[in-house]
Design an enzyme around this catalytic site. Structure first.
Site, PDB file in Angstrom:
ATOM      1  CB  SER A  45      -0.932   0.001   1.220  1.00  0.00           C
ATOM      2  OG  SER A  45      -0.202  -0.280   2.398  1.00  0.00           O
ATOM      3  CG  ASP A  83       2.525  -6.616   1.195  1.00  0.00           C
ATOM      4  OD1 ASP A  83       2.292  -7.828   1.192  1.00  0.00           O
ATOM      5  OD2 ASP A  83       1.643  -5.737   1.108  1.00  0.00           O
ATOM      6  CD  GLU A 115      -2.045  -8.844  -2.685  1.00  0.00           C
ATOM      7  OE1 GLU A 115      -2.596  -9.003  -3.791  1.00  0.00           O
ATOM      8  OE2 GLU A 115      -1.840  -7.722  -2.194  1.00  0.00           O
ATOM      9  CD  GLU A 181      -7.406  -5.699   1.412  1.00  0.00           C
ATOM     10  OE1 GLU A 181      -6.257  -6.191   1.428  1.00  0.00           O
ATOM     11  OE2 GLU A 181      -7.651  -4.565   0.965  1.00  0.00           O
TER      12      GLU A 181
HETATM   13  O1  KIV Z   1      -0.378  -3.421   1.579  1.00  0.00           O
HETATM   14  C1  KIV Z   1      -1.025  -3.403   2.645  1.00  0.00           C
HETATM   15  O2  KIV Z   1      -1.006  -2.426   3.402  1.00  0.00           O
HETATM   16  C2  KIV Z   1      -1.802  -4.576   2.967  1.00  0.00           C
HETATM   17  C3  KIV Z   1      -2.767  -4.461   4.110  1.00  0.00           C
HETATM   18  C4  KIV Z   1      -3.913  -3.641   3.743  1.00  0.00           C
HETATM   19  C5  KIV Z   1      -3.154  -5.791   4.646  1.00  0.00           C
HETATM   20  O3  KIV Z   1      -1.691  -5.581   2.328  1.00  0.00           O
END
Ligand code: KIV
Length: 266
Positions: A45, A83, A115, A181
């Site tokens: 994000s 992530d 993911e 989510e």
């Molecule tokens: O990228 C992110 O911040 C996320 C969260 C919303 C779980 O994957």
């Protein structure tokens, strides 16, 4: 002070609610780490909230590593979860393991997040085999918005059973926790009860083992759009605008800097 590890997170299941929050830089990471959160997520994000992209697809390894390094330097207690960006793990198992390894080796994160369901099971197994703790992510997966047709609620109708089965597969493959989510709370509850690893919800209702929010949303830093699942715990957007406007007006009127902000001659 011992840093929280992936095994600690698994052990928390059914004992306490887990708190995860995103951070993208050193100063925010230091602040949130002092608030007794369990996990700090360097989410992709980042691309939207810090880099101004309209989705997460343009974020690459370079940006994610750069920000994960900064966050890790600021976090002493929480588990740092990095992530993995779009196309850093989808295109093959060995590439996925090498990229995931960089988050632990170079950025000093404690775990990664990817993911996907059935299609990423080989990647999850290989990462875990290589000693890399993995968080799964099901439901609305922002890296797949082209397939979903936008940021849309998932897990209604026929896809409900598919998501439930994918959650079980991710647990079996070795994920230590699972982000859910934008799915109906009843599905999140069913998944939470049927797997032994903690579920972390965002727009997935109250029955998950924990919750995650994007820090900018939680602090009210974005007044353009607020998703239904966000609760604003502050109105930082207004506070920042007030503070910077006051500074600008004092500079222009000569009130700032005052004598108390100046060095003496000797
Ligand atoms: O990228 C992110 O911040 C996320 C969260 C919303 C779980 O994957």
């Amino acid at each position: 002070m011992n840093q929280i590890t992936a095994p600690d997170i698994i052990m928390s299941k059914n004992k306490k609610k887990l708190v995860m929050v995103t951070a993208y830089d050193y100063s925010m990471a230091r602040l949130v780490d002092r608030c007794e959160v369990d996990m700090v997520l360097v989410g992709d994000s980042l691309g939207m909230v810090s880099l101004g992209h309209e989705d997460t697809l343009s974020v690459g390894m370079k940006e994610m590593l750069h920000h994960a390094m900064a966050v890790s330097r600021g976090v002493k207690k929480a588990l740092v979860v990095a992530d993995m960006p779009f196309m850093s793990y989808q295109a093959g198992v060995s590439r996925a393991v090498l990229n995931a390894g960089r988050f632990l080796k170079e950025a000093r994160a404690g775990a990664v997040k990817i993911e996907g369901g059935t299609s990423v099971i080989p990647q999850v197994k290989a990462m875990v085999e290589a000693g890399i703790p993995v968080t799964g992510h099901l439901g609305l997966m922002p890296q797949s918005i082209a397939m979903f047709g936008g940021f849309k609620v998932q897990g209604r109708g026929a896809s409900r059973g598919i998501i439930l089965s994918q959650a079980r597969q991710l647990e079996e493959a070795g994920c230590f926790c699972l982000v859910l989510e934008a799915i109906p709370p009843s599905l999140a509850e069913e998944i939470t009860k049927s797997i032994s690893i903690p579920t972390i919800g965002i727009g997935a209702g109250p029955c998950c083992d924990g919750q995650v929010l994007v820090i900018n949303d939680l602090l009210g830093m974005n007044d353009d759009f607020t998703p239904r699942f966000v609760k604003k715990y502050s109105d930082l957007s207004r506070m920042i605008r007030q503070a910077v406007s006051a500074y600008a007006s004092e500079v222009r009127s000569g009130v700032f800097p005052g004598s108390e902000h100046c060095y003496k001659d000797d």
